[in-house]
Design an enzyme around this catalytic site. Structure first.
Site, PDB file in Angstrom:
ATOM      1  N   LYS A  51      -2.333  31.909  26.398  1.00 59.06           N
ATOM      2  CA  LYS A  51      -3.010  32.444  27.585  1.00 59.06           C
ATOM      3  C   LYS A  51      -2.310  31.984  28.862  1.00 59.06           C
ATOM      4  CE  LYS A  51      -7.570  32.744  25.415  1.00 59.06           C
ATOM      5  NZ  LYS A  51      -8.948  32.202  25.379  1.00 59.06           N
ATOM      6  N   ALA A  67      -8.464  28.088  28.487  1.00 58.28           N
ATOM      7  CA  ALA A  67      -9.271  27.426  27.465  1.00 58.28           C
ATOM      8  C   ALA A  67      -9.545  28.386  26.320  1.00 58.28           C
ATOM      9  CB  ALA A  67     -10.592  26.949  28.068  1.00 58.28           C
ATOM     10  N   ASP A  68      -9.822  27.814  25.172  1.00 55.19           N
ATOM     11  CA  ASP A  68     -10.256  28.600  24.027  1.00 55.19           C
ATOM     12  C   ASP A  68     -11.189  27.746  23.189  1.00 55.19           C
ATOM     13  OD1 ASP A  68      -9.571  31.336  22.734  1.00 55.19           O
ATOM     14  OD2 ASP A  68      -9.816  29.920  21.080  1.00 55.19           O
ATOM     15  N   THR A  69     -12.229  28.369  22.657  1.00 55.06           N
ATOM     16  CA  THR A  69     -13.235  27.654  21.875  1.00 55.06           C
ATOM     17  C   THR A  69     -13.368  28.295  20.503  1.00 55.06           C
ATOM     18  OG1 THR A  69     -14.460  27.121  23.892  1.00 55.06           O
ATOM     19  CG2 THR A  69     -15.670  26.935  21.819  1.00 55.06           C
ATOM     20  N   GLY A 104     -10.029  23.887  23.321  1.00 55.63           N
ATOM     21  CA  GLY A 104      -8.738  23.464  23.840  1.00 55.63           C
ATOM     22  C   GLY A 104      -8.659  23.872  25.298  1.00 55.63           C
TER      23      GLY A 104
END
Length: 186
Positions: A51, A67-69, A104
């Site tokens: 991203k 961010a990534d979840t 993250g």
């Protein structure tokens, strides 16, 4: 310093607004399916980087946060469900169990970057089929990893969490703010 949130997530935006942080949104345009790993921490780390790579710095003082979840249960990643059956299967698996939520976060300036992963353990109460079916009839599960939002209609399903609540929502704001302090010096 200009903070750029590299995310279209309304939840991440709400968290930043809640703590009175000024930011601009630049939504990354990436094909997340190119990240093939099935390891939760590797996946969120790789997705943050992917991203971030898609967002271009427009000024020298910008700090870009991506961010990534993901939700993981028994080392299996639970993505956003695409169907009611997928949502049902995820909720049934999480019922009465402990799972992890990994977010993250990559903080990136022209001079440095820092990546971290925050993990929170979440314990669900045992759920009845009626509770699951009522829940998956709403719109809520389908844009959330693991098919639920802790801050929404699934709140009554949560027995306990061990870790950062905001991480489960999608942005570990406390840790992010600590990391941003290091970027103010540059």
């Amino acid at each position: 310093m200009q903070l750029i949130l590299g995310s279209g997530s309304p939840r991440r935006q709400d968290i930043l607004k809640q703590v009175n942080v000024d930011f601009t949104v630049r939504t990354p345009n990436v094909d997340e399916s190119q990240i093939k790993t099935t390891k939760p921490i590797e996946k969120v780390s790789a997705l943050c980087k992917l991203k971030a790579a898609s967002i271009i710095f427009e000024a020298d003082d910008e700090i870009i946060v991506t961010a990534d979840t993901v939700v993981s249960y028994k080392n299996m990643i639970f993505e956003k469900p695409k169907t009611k059956q997928e949502a049902y299967t995820m909720m049934r698996a999480l019922s009465g169990q402990t799972h992890e939520v990994h977010t993250g976060v990559l903080v990136n300036s022209k001079h440095k970057q820092e990546l971290f992963v925050e993990t929170t353990k979440v314990i669900f109460y045992p759920l009845t089929d009626e509770e699951i079916n009522d829940y998956i009839e709403t719109d809520e599960p389908y844009d959330k990893a693991g098919a639920y939002g802790i801050q929404g209609l699934a709140a009554p399903f949560i027995k306990k969490i061990d870790g950062d609540y905001y991480n489960v929502v999608g942005l570990p704001i406390g840790r992010l703010m600590q990391v941003l302090k290091n970027f103010n010096d540059h």
